[in-house]
Write a protein that holds these residues in place. Structure first.
Motif, PDB file in Angstrom:
ATOM      1  N   PRO A 141       0.647   2.074  -5.083  1.00 42.30           N
ATOM      2  CA  PRO A 141      -0.131   2.976  -4.326  1.00 42.30           C
ATOM      3  C   PRO A 141       0.359   4.143  -4.084  1.00 42.30           C
ATOM      4  O   PRO A 141      -0.303   5.186  -4.217  1.00 42.30           O
ATOM      5  N   ASN A 142       1.694   4.323  -4.077  1.00 39.04           N
ATOM      6  CA  ASN A 142       2.326   5.395  -3.685  1.00 39.04           C
ATOM      7  C   ASN A 142       2.947   6.030  -4.878  1.00 39.04           C
ATOM      8  O   ASN A 142       4.358   5.393  -4.933  1.00 39.04           O
ATOM      9  N   PHE A 143       2.904   7.237  -5.274  1.00 36.91           N
ATOM     10  CA  PHE A 143       3.581   7.670  -6.387  1.00 36.91           C
ATOM     11  C   PHE A 143       5.051   7.662  -6.277  1.00 36.91           C
ATOM     12  O   PHE A 143       6.067   7.233  -6.846  1.00 36.91           O
ATOM     13  N   ILE A 144       5.626   8.406  -5.161  1.00 36.34           N
ATOM     14  CA  ILE A 144       7.032   8.610  -4.724  1.00 36.34           C
ATOM     15  C   ILE A 144       7.573   7.358  -4.813  1.00 36.34           C
ATOM     16  O   ILE A 144       8.579   7.218  -5.232  1.00 36.34           O
ATOM     17  N   CYS A 174      12.709  20.807  -4.806  1.00 39.08           N
ATOM     18  CA  CYS A 174      11.878  19.788  -5.402  1.00 39.08           C
ATOM     19  C   CYS A 174      11.397  18.833  -4.228  1.00 39.08           C
ATOM     20  O   CYS A 174      11.250  18.991  -3.142  1.00 39.08           O
ATOM     21  N   TYR A 175      10.347  17.943  -4.766  1.00 43.44           N
ATOM     22  CA  TYR A 175       9.510  17.382  -3.846  1.00 43.44           C
ATOM     23  C   TYR A 175      10.112  16.886  -2.784  1.00 43.44           C
ATOM     24  O   TYR A 175      10.951  15.802  -2.752  1.00 43.44           O
ATOM     25  N   SER A 176       9.750  17.113  -1.467  1.00 43.86           N
ATOM     26  CA  SER A 176      10.640  16.540  -0.300  1.00 43.86           C
ATOM     27  C   SER A 176      10.833  14.973  -0.250  1.00 43.86           C
ATOM     28  O   SER A 176      11.941  14.789   0.242  1.00 43.86           O
ATOM     29  N   THR A 191      14.451  17.449 -11.338  1.00 49.42           N
ATOM     30  CA  THR A 191      13.794  18.494 -10.714  1.00 49.42           C
ATOM     31  C   THR A 191      12.335  18.564 -10.962  1.00 49.42           C
ATOM     32  O   THR A 191      11.962  18.193 -11.968  1.00 49.42           O
ATOM     33  N   ASP A 192      11.698  19.254 -10.141  1.00 44.57           N
ATOM     34  CA  ASP A 192      10.319  19.682 -10.383  1.00 44.57           C
ATOM     35  C   ASP A 192      10.059  21.033 -11.232  1.00 44.57           C
ATOM     36  O   ASP A 192      11.086  21.843 -11.055  1.00 44.57           O
ATOM     37  N   SER A 193       9.404  21.309 -11.922  1.00 42.65           N
ATOM     38  CA  SER A 193       9.035  22.606 -12.409  1.00 42.65           C
ATOM     39  C   SER A 193       7.640  22.580 -13.072  1.00 42.65           C
ATOM     40  O   SER A 193       7.262  21.709 -13.845  1.00 42.65           O
ATOM     41  N   ILE A 201      12.219  15.399 -15.254  1.00 39.87           N
ATOM     42  CA  ILE A 201      11.202  16.384 -14.772  1.00 39.87           C
ATOM     43  C   ILE A 201       9.975  15.865 -14.124  1.00 39.87           C
ATOM     44  O   ILE A 201       9.284  15.137 -14.533  1.00 39.87           O
ATOM     45  N   ASP A 202       9.704  16.383 -12.864  1.00 42.99           N
ATOM     46  CA  ASP A 202       8.482  16.172 -12.224  1.00 42.99           C
ATOM     47  C   ASP A 202       7.545  17.298 -12.788  1.00 42.99           C
ATOM     48  O   ASP A 202       7.783  18.382 -12.222  1.00 42.99           O
ATOM     49  N   SER A 203       6.669  16.956 -13.556  1.00 43.87           N
ATOM     50  CA  SER A 203       5.827  17.906 -14.399  1.00 43.87           C
ATOM     51  C   SER A 203       4.435  18.080 -13.609  1.00 43.87           C
ATOM     52  O   SER A 203       3.598  18.611 -14.233  1.00 43.87           O
ATOM     53  N   THR A 204       4.087  17.549 -12.383  1.00 41.65           N
ATOM     54  CA  THR A 204       3.131  17.455 -11.745  1.00 41.65           C
ATOM     55  C   THR A 204       2.131  18.800 -11.703  1.00 41.65           C
ATOM     56  O   THR A 204       0.960  18.711 -12.171  1.00 41.65           O
ATOM     57  N   LEU A 205       3.009  19.738 -11.228  1.00 46.77           N
ATOM     58  CA  LEU A 205       2.149  21.067 -11.098  1.00 46.77           C
ATOM     59  C   LEU A 205       1.883  21.687 -12.314  1.00 46.77           C
ATOM     60  O   LEU A 205       0.925  22.645 -12.268  1.00 46.77           O
ATOM     61  N   ALA A 206       2.378  21.154 -13.410  1.00 42.65           N
ATOM     62  CA  ALA A 206       1.984  21.789 -14.493  1.00 42.65           C
ATOM     63  C   ALA A 206       0.743  21.046 -15.517  1.00 42.65           C
ATOM     64  O   ALA A 206      -0.173  21.623 -15.832  1.00 42.65           O
ATOM     65  N   HIS A 241       4.821  12.213 -13.484  1.00 42.83           N
ATOM     66  CA  HIS A 241       3.664  12.858 -13.063  1.00 42.83           C
ATOM     67  C   HIS A 241       2.865  12.111 -11.937  1.00 42.83           C
ATOM     68  O   HIS A 241       2.921  10.840 -11.686  1.00 42.83           O
ATOM     69  N   SER A 242       2.639  12.821 -10.805  1.00 38.35           N
ATOM     70  CA  SER A 242       1.812  12.293  -9.730  1.00 38.35           C
ATOM     71  C   SER A 242       0.188  12.425 -10.519  1.00 38.35           C
ATOM     72  O   SER A 242      -0.492  13.282 -10.373  1.00 38.35           O
ATOM     73  N   ALA A 243      -0.126  11.132 -10.882  1.00 41.85           N
ATOM     74  CA  ALA A 243      -1.462  11.170 -11.496  1.00 41.85           C
ATOM     75  C   ALA A 243      -2.595  11.194 -10.548  1.00 41.85           C
ATOM     76  O   ALA A 243      -3.937  11.487 -10.901  1.00 41.85           O
ATOM     77  N   THR A 244      -2.202  11.407  -9.175  1.00 41.43           N
ATOM     78  CA  THR A 244      -3.031  11.583  -8.260  1.00 41.43           C
ATOM     79  C   THR A 244      -3.609  13.180  -8.458  1.00 41.43           C
ATOM     80  O   THR A 244      -4.849  13.509  -7.871  1.00 41.43           O
ATOM     81  N   LYS A 245      -3.074  13.828  -8.878  1.00 42.08           N
ATOM     82  CA  LYS A 245      -3.258  15.298  -9.274  1.00 42.08           C
ATOM     83  C   LYS A 245      -4.151  15.738 -10.286  1.00 42.08           C
ATOM     84  O   LYS A 245      -5.407  15.052 -10.551  1.00 42.08           O
ATOM     85  N   TYR A 246      -3.750  16.471 -11.496  1.00 39.63           N
ATOM     86  CA  TYR A 246      -4.747  16.833 -12.408  1.00 39.63           C
ATOM     87  C   TYR A 246      -5.026  15.470 -13.616  1.00 39.63           C
ATOM     88  O   TYR A 246      -6.195  15.589 -13.982  1.00 39.63           O
ATOM     89  N   ILE A 255      -4.812   7.407  -5.819  1.00 40.38           N
ATOM     90  CA  ILE A 255      -3.084   7.747  -5.826  1.00 40.38           C
ATOM     91  C   ILE A 255      -2.637   6.975  -6.854  1.00 40.38           C
ATOM     92  O   ILE A 255      -2.665   5.699  -6.587  1.00 40.38           O
ATOM     93  N   ALA A 256      -1.767   7.471  -7.617  1.00 44.01           N
ATOM     94  CA  ALA A 256      -1.121   6.777  -8.658  1.00 44.01           C
ATOM     95  C   ALA A 256       0.140   7.760  -9.370  1.00 44.01           C
ATOM     96  O   ALA A 256      -0.141   8.947  -8.967  1.00 44.01           O
ATOM     97  N   GLY A 257       0.883   7.123  -9.897  1.00 41.65           N
ATOM     98  CA  GLY A 257       2.212   7.923 -10.688  1.00 41.65           C
ATOM     99  C   GLY A 257       2.178   7.533 -12.086  1.00 41.65           C
ATOM    100  O   GLY A 257       1.757   6.335 -12.416  1.00 41.65           O
TER     101      GLY A 257
HETATM  102  C1  PLP Z   1       1.862  15.376  -4.909  1.00 42.27           C
HETATM  103  C2  PLP Z   1       3.149  15.432  -5.514  1.00 42.27           C
HETATM  104  C3  PLP Z   1       3.814  14.009  -5.461  1.00 42.27           C
HETATM  105  C4  PLP Z   1       3.496  12.834  -4.819  1.00 42.27           C
HETATM  106  O1  PLP Z   1       2.714  12.340  -5.405  1.00 42.27           O
HETATM  107  P1  PLP Z   1       1.425  11.266  -4.715  1.00 42.27           P
HETATM  108  O2  PLP Z   1       0.752  10.752  -5.941  1.00 42.27           O
HETATM  109  O3  PLP Z   1       0.563  12.164  -3.650  1.00 42.27           O
HETATM  110  O4  PLP Z   1       2.215  10.211  -4.294  1.00 42.27           O
HETATM  111  C5  PLP Z   1       5.331  14.293  -6.149  1.00 42.27           C
HETATM  112  N1  PLP Z   1       5.545  15.328  -6.730  1.00 42.27           N
HETATM  113  C6  PLP Z   1       4.736  16.472  -6.714  1.00 42.27           C
HETATM  114  C7  PLP Z   1       5.250  17.557  -7.599  1.00 42.27           C
HETATM  115  C8  PLP Z   1       3.688  16.510  -6.284  1.00 42.27           C
HETATM  116  O5  PLP Z   1       2.764  17.503  -6.352  1.00 42.27           O
END
Ligand code: PLP
Length: 322
Positions: free
Chosen positions: A12-15, A39-41, A83-85, A112-117, A134-139, A147-149
């Motif tokens: 349940p928690n991506f990170i 990068c993601y805290s 890193t994130d980018s 690469i954490d490509s979530t924001l792209a 990717h945080s699948a939670t997002k796009y 909530i998924a990754g």
């Molecule tokens: C939101 C986010 C995460 C964490 O993802 P969750 O699915 O909310 O656990 C990690 N990295 C980036 C860049 C994010 O935006």
């Protein structure tokens, strides 16, 4: 270049699942992880505080400082660069192709954490990265209801990561998997709309007298525009900006908005707005916030798929009320 791709969906928690499984699987005891300062805290905390207990060293470099990255890689013991980018909330971008080349010369893996792209706008594996999270939670899911990754890479690397992921737990629930599969069908349409709205709003805000600065890699004024343009096909739905006001003025602006929900997260159908200084970065000291550019007047918008004109009018009226 041809890649045999594999992926693991985790929840349940991506990170805790995706990044932790990746790092534990790929970095041996005595290993060395290099990451970037924006990068993601939660990943940063895991790398600095948990991995160190396992005798794994970490080094943090500024995302723009390729010379320092090279010097650290020259030590020859770096297992993985992470890193994130783009980054959150300033949408800084790193030249993925360049860092992949530099890292591979030294036998260092690139994650690469490509979530924001979003997977639509950026494909780090084709640029040379070894692993993409990717945080699948997002796009990917796209509706702020799951909530998924997701971890992608070669079959060989994913096989190693999957074994660790199974030990760590966090298998995705059927409900979450279903919602993600459903969300995926409209991801391209949603992201195209979010790209278009965000670029138009970023340009408009950039010329607004009550806006001091806009952070969006799609803007020609962005220091990361040339990198973003070379490796992204769109710039995503997140636009950050500094309003010409103080902490409370920004709160008045946000409260006057009628369309977006006030919330963290990003990438879904509904627009979201947040004030990082009192929300996602609340836990940081004033000193840390200053170092990380988290000013009181910074606003982070995640544009959804509402009509552009409605969002524009809402933001303009709220700036008047500030
Ligand atoms: C939101 C986010 C995460 C964490 O993802 P969750 O699915 O909310 O656990 C990690 N990295 C980036 C860049 C994010 O935006």
């Amino acid at each position: 270049m041809y890649y045999l791709l594999e992926y693991v969906l985790v929840t349940p928690n991506f990170i805790v699942n995706a990044i932790v499984a990746t790092l534990l699987a790929l970095v041996p005891p005595g290993g060395h992880v290099v990451t970037t300062t924006e990068c993601y805290s939660e990943a940063r905390i895991f790398i600095r505080e948990r991995l160190s207990k396992m005798g794994i060293r970490s080094t943090f470099v500024d995302l723009n400082d390729i010379e320092t990255l090279k010097a650290v890689l020259d030590q020859g013991d770096v297992t993985l660069f992470y890193t994130d980018s783009p980054t959150n909330p300033h949408l800084k971008c790193i030249d993925i192709k360049l860092v992949a080349e530099l890292c591979h010369l030294k036998g260092t893996l690139v994650c690469i954490d490509s979530t924001l792209a979003s997977p639509i706008n950026q494909k780090p594996l084709t640029l040379g990265a070894d692993i993409v999270v990717h945080s699948a939670t997002k796009y990917i899911a796209g509706h702020h209801d799951v909530i998924a990754g997701c971890i992608s890479g070669s079959q060989e690397l994913i096989k190693t990561i999957r074994a660790w992921h199974q030990d760590l737990g966090g298998a995705i629930s059927p409900d979450a998997a279903y919602m993600i599969i459903r969300g995926l069908k409209t991801m391209a349409l949603r992201v195209e709309t979010q790209n278009r709205t965000s670029l138009r709003m970023a340009r408009l805000l950039e010329n607004h007298p009550k806006i001091e600065h806009v952070y969006y890699p799609g803007l020609k004024s962005s220091p990361w525009h040339h990198i973003a343009e070379s490796q992204m096909t769109g710039f995503g739905g997140v636009v950050s900006f500094e309003v010409a006001s103080d902490l409370h003025g920004v709160m008045r602006f946000i409260d006057a908005l009628e369309i977006p929900f006030i919330a963290t997260s990003l990438g879904g159908c509904e627009s979201l707005v947040q004030q990082p200084a009192v929300m996602s970065f609340w836990g940081q000291s004033d000193e840390e916030k200053a170092k990380n550019g988290i000013t009181d007047n910074l606003v982070r918008f995640s544009f959804g798929i509402e009509k552009f004109e409605d969002l524009r009018d809402d933001i303009l009226q709220a700036l008047e009320k500030m």
